[in-house]
Design an enzyme around this catalytic site. Structure first.
Site, PDB file in Angstrom:
ATOM      1  N   LYS A  13     -17.109   5.713  12.385  1.00  0.00           N
ATOM      2  CA  LYS A  13     -16.297   5.390  11.199  1.00  0.00           C
ATOM      3  C   LYS A  13     -16.330   3.894  10.901  1.00  0.00           C
ATOM      4  CE  LYS A  13     -12.483   7.053  13.054  1.00  0.00           C
ATOM      5  NZ  LYS A  13     -13.020   7.461  14.358  1.00  0.00           N
ATOM      6  N   ARG A  89      -4.119  10.406  10.353  1.00  0.00           N
ATOM      7  CA  ARG A  89      -4.539  10.969  11.632  1.00  0.00           C
ATOM      8  C   ARG A  89      -3.614  12.092  12.095  1.00  0.00           C
ATOM      9  NH1 ARG A  89      -7.440   6.437  14.129  1.00  0.00           N
ATOM     10  NH2 ARG A  89      -8.047   6.955  16.239  1.00  0.00           N
ATOM     11  N   ARG A 128     -19.759   0.680  24.189  1.00  0.00           N
ATOM     12  CA  ARG A 128     -19.458  -0.100  22.983  1.00  0.00           C
ATOM     13  C   ARG A 128     -18.976  -1.511  23.306  1.00  0.00           C
ATOM     14  NH1 ARG A 128     -15.298   2.124  18.557  1.00  0.00           N
ATOM     15  NH2 ARG A 128     -13.937   2.326  20.371  1.00  0.00           N
ATOM     16  N   ARG A 162     -13.345  -2.738  24.533  1.00  0.00           N
ATOM     17  CA  ARG A 162     -11.970  -2.306  24.279  1.00  0.00           C
ATOM     18  C   ARG A 162     -11.349  -1.661  25.518  1.00  0.00           C
ATOM     19  NH1 ARG A 162     -11.976   0.740  18.501  1.00  0.00           N
ATOM     20  NH2 ARG A 162     -10.668   2.153  19.708  1.00  0.00           N
ATOM     21  N   ARG A 173      -8.353  10.585  24.311  1.00  0.00           N
ATOM     22  CA  ARG A 173      -8.386  10.401  22.841  1.00  0.00           C
ATOM     23  C   ARG A 173      -9.014  11.613  22.157  1.00  0.00           C
ATOM     24  NH1 ARG A 173     -11.416   4.868  22.845  1.00  0.00           N
ATOM     25  NH2 ARG A 173     -11.587   5.168  20.590  1.00  0.00           N
TER      26      ARG A 173
END
Ligand code: AP5
Length: 223
Positions: A13, A89, A128, A162, A173
């Site tokens: 996203k 969400r 990431r 992160r 998640r």
């Protein structure tokens, strides 16, 4: 043209929203980035939000709804258009968005969902790295920066990993996504068109599909 991008954690996203916002002159409103900026400032909101984010839980609706809708209304009132990334969400967030935009006469021209399987997501998120300055997203193997650990576009700025990108938190998640966010797609499916794009395809191919979709929108409104 106001748009919403949806999809599970790590679906791409943020990556695609950055490209699309630049191409179409939209303000990229990433709920996660806005929260992380508050955490960095250690504001009251940031301290409250951090306790949820580190464990992969959702920040409560009452915080998120006023915060994100406030940003979106500011963009519209100043004559701009937005690209929402990470909001809504929950069904409660989607209902609040509908009500608020109806009252304000704001339309959403397109909703896009990126479909990606869980195995790919875990691989992507555990590799990431993000630039804290320009928010550009990298992957340690698949889209590594030119100089290890540093942003290609921001000289001397170190990339960050992160806190919520450990495998354990990513799995949590994904569970939250299935139980709480996936139902938002059903909520929209009953009322308006959601365009699904295969988010497993290479980034440039996904970007091209998104471009074709936005080019096809014209003046049509989904609500
Ligand atoms: P948020 O920051 O929104 O995280 P997320 O939705 O979990 O999404 P991510 O940012 O992890 O992934 P992405 O889809 O943007 O993927 P990316 O482009 O980075 O939210 C974080 C937390 O904030 C939540 O857990 C929650 O606590 C809170 N929060 C936020 N919004 C909330 C809300 N509305 N309500 C309540 N709480 C909220 O890509 C990922 C990786 O994949 C990168 O390495 C990238 O290089 C790579 N990649 C991307 N696309 C491709 C591709 N096509 N091929 C190969 N690799 C790719």
């Amino acid at each position: 043209m106001n748009l919403i991008v949806m999809g599970p954690p790590g679906a791409g996203k943020g990556t695609q929203a950055q490209i699309l916002a630049k191409r179409c002159g939209l303000t990229h409103l990433s709920s996660g980035d806005i929260l992380r900026d508050e955490v960095k400032k250690q504001s009251k909101l940031g301290v409250d939000a951090q306790s949820y984010m580190v464990r992969g839980a959702l920040v409560p609706d009452e915080i998120m709804i006023s915060m994100i809708l406030g940003h979106a209304l500011d963009v519209c009132r100043s004559g701009g258009s937005f690209l929402l990334d990470g909001f809504p969400r929950t069904v409660a967030q989607a209902e609040a968005l509908d009500l608020s935009f109806l009252e304000e006469g704001i339309s959403i021209e397109g909703i896009v969902n990126f479909d990606v399987d869980n195995q790919t997501i875990v691989r992507r998120l555990t590799g990431r790295m993000v630039c804290p300055n320009c928010k550009k997203v990298y992957h340690s193997q698949e889209s590594a920066p030119k100089m290890a650990g540093f942003c290609d576009d921001c000289p001397g700025v170190k990339l960050l990993v992160r806190e919520d990108d450990t495998e354990a938190v990513v799995l949590k998640r994904l569970d939250v996504y299935d139980k709480t966010t996936r139902p938002v797609l059903n909520f929209y499916a009953d009322k308006r068109k959601v365009v699904h794009i295969d988010g497993r395809l290479p980034k440039d191919v996904v970007a091209r599909h998104l471009e074709e979709f936005t080019d096809s929108l014209g003046s049509s409104k989904v609500f």
